[in-house]
Motif scaffolding. Structure first.
Motif, mmCIF file in Angstrom:
data_model
loop_
_atom_site.group_PDB
_atom_site.id
_atom_site.type_symbol
_atom_site.label_atom_id
_atom_site.label_comp_id
_atom_site.label_asym_id
_atom_site.label_seq_id
_atom_site.Cartn_x
_atom_site.Cartn_y
_atom_site.Cartn_z
ATOM 1 N N PRO A 27 86.868 54.328 66.395
ATOM 2 C CA PRO A 27 85.918 53.525 65.741
ATOM 3 C C PRO A 27 84.917 52.885 67.054
ATOM 4 O O PRO A 27 85.326 52.686 68.190
ATOM 5 C CB PRO A 27 86.568 52.276 65.191
ATOM 6 C CG PRO A 27 87.768 52.190 65.987
ATOM 7 C CD PRO A 27 88.261 53.478 66.282
ATOM 8 N N GLN A 29 83.250 50.147 66.242
ATOM 9 C CA GLN A 29 83.107 48.756 65.693
ATOM 10 C C GLN A 29 84.475 47.966 65.488
ATOM 11 O O GLN A 29 85.460 48.886 65.725
ATOM 12 C CB GLN A 29 82.190 48.684 64.361
ATOM 13 C CG GLN A 29 83.006 49.109 63.057
ATOM 14 C CD GLN A 29 83.075 50.658 63.332
ATOM 15 O OE1 GLN A 29 82.049 51.360 63.455
ATOM 16 N NE2 GLN A 29 84.150 51.305 62.683
ATOM 17 N N CYS A 32 85.584 48.381 59.835
ATOM 18 C CA CYS A 32 84.820 49.042 58.964
ATOM 19 C C CYS A 32 85.389 49.057 57.575
ATOM 20 O O CYS A 32 85.920 50.244 57.150
ATOM 21 C CB CYS A 32 84.456 50.377 59.285
ATOM 22 S SG CYS A 32 83.411 51.218 58.406
ATOM 23 N N VAL A 42 76.881 52.331 55.845
ATOM 24 C CA VAL A 42 77.408 53.146 56.870
ATOM 25 C C VAL A 42 78.748 53.816 56.035
ATOM 26 O O VAL A 42 79.338 53.313 55.129
ATOM 27 C CB VAL A 42 78.013 52.611 57.928
ATOM 28 C CG1 VAL A 42 78.976 53.615 58.829
ATOM 29 C CG2 VAL A 42 77.131 51.709 58.666
ATOM 30 N N CYS A 49 81.338 51.434 54.443
ATOM 31 C CA CYS A 49 81.867 50.242 55.114
ATOM 32 C C CYS A 49 80.898 49.077 54.551
ATOM 33 O O CYS A 49 79.727 48.996 54.344
ATOM 34 C CB CYS A 49 81.324 50.371 56.396
ATOM 35 S SG CYS A 49 82.338 51.784 57.415
ATOM 36 N N PRO A 52 79.812 43.691 57.465
ATOM 37 C CA PRO A 52 80.965 43.002 58.211
ATOM 38 C C PRO A 52 80.593 41.426 58.030
ATOM 39 O O PRO A 52 81.678 40.726 58.184
ATOM 40 C CB PRO A 52 80.891 43.208 59.609
ATOM 41 C CG PRO A 52 79.419 43.868 59.774
ATOM 42 C CD PRO A 52 79.229 44.687 58.382
ATOM 43 N N THR A 92 89.020 53.576 59.530
ATOM 44 C CA THR A 92 88.601 53.773 60.997
ATOM 45 C C THR A 92 89.524 53.374 61.820
ATOM 46 O O THR A 92 89.615 53.591 62.987
ATOM 47 C CB THR A 92 87.361 53.260 61.415
ATOM 48 O OG1 THR A 92 87.226 51.801 61.661
ATOM 49 C CG2 THR A 92 86.250 53.610 60.087
#
Length: 224
Positions: A27, A29, A32, A42, A49, A52, A92
């Motif tokens: 990942p 990030q 996700c 995304v 996703c 966030p 992820t």
């Protein structure tokens, strides 16, 4: 139980965390969270996703691993899985797990996980476990790697290899297993071959397994 459930989960997750992203994409990030809404921005690992900023603790939480899961009909075993399809926050992160429970002489039949290595720890009972690997000297043969496991024993099954678990004791058995994939995949050998829809041509199965066609038809009936 001699082992606390929380301790077991932390141990098996920790053992795989060092290579948890070896097969699933790494990942870019912190998280996700898998979402079903196509409006999300995304698309990663087959899931959209979630924004966030909308994440909550519940996205990373799932209750119920303290009990057995869905029974496997006629096999005396049940499975309670925790993968990305049940716990959206796994998306992820390259890890998942499962609880399996066995009645005496219960079985999880030969199967494979095409996308993950599996690490098993026995919580209760006595299990005969093993996997098959190709014999490098003869492509028509395999080598078997089997062990009798008791409470506290650990066994690892390499990615993609056919394996099984069988309760050889007179009491119930429980195992926890971790996978280095958010969705390890599952191919059950018998049902894949004899329970396909539409069914395979009987000549293929008859020649492959050296069975007469009546037996092929019988097996197809059992797995359909």
């Amino acid at each position: 139980m001699a082992f606390h459930l929380l301790t077991i989960i932390l141990v098996i997750v920790g053992l795989l965390s060092s290579f948890g992203s070896s097969f699933d994409p790494s990942p870019f990030q912190d998280f996700c969270i898998a979402a079903n809404e196509s409006k999300a921005a995304v698309f990663v690992n087959g899931k959209f996703c979630k924004d966030p900023k909308l994440a909550t603790a519940d996205d990373f939480f799932l209750a119920g691993l303290n009990v057995s899961g869905n029974p496997l009909p006629g096999l005396g075993s049940s499975v309670n899985s925790v993968d990305v399809n049940r716990l959206a926050g796994l998306n992820t992160l390259g890890i998942s797990m499962v609880r399996a429970d066995f009645a005496p002489y219960g079985l999880i039949p030969p199967h494979t996980h095409p996308r993950a290595t599996e690490l098993i720890v026995v919580i209760e009972g006595t299990l005969y476990v093993g996997f098959l690997a190709p014999d490098t000297t003869n492509p028509m043969k395999t080598r078997s790697f089997t062990k009798i496991l008791s409470k506290g024993d650990v066994f690892v099954i390499p990615q993609g290899l056919i394996h099984f678990q069988y309760n050889v004791g007179h009491t119930n058995a429980t195992v926890f297993a971790a996978f280095n994939s958010q969705n390890s995949g599952l191919i059950v050998v018998g049902s894949e071959l004899f329970g396909s829809n539409p069914p395979l041509v009987d000549d293929v199965l008859s020649k492959a397994f050296q069975l007469d066609k009546k037996m092929v038809a019988t097996l197809q009936g059992l797995f359909s």
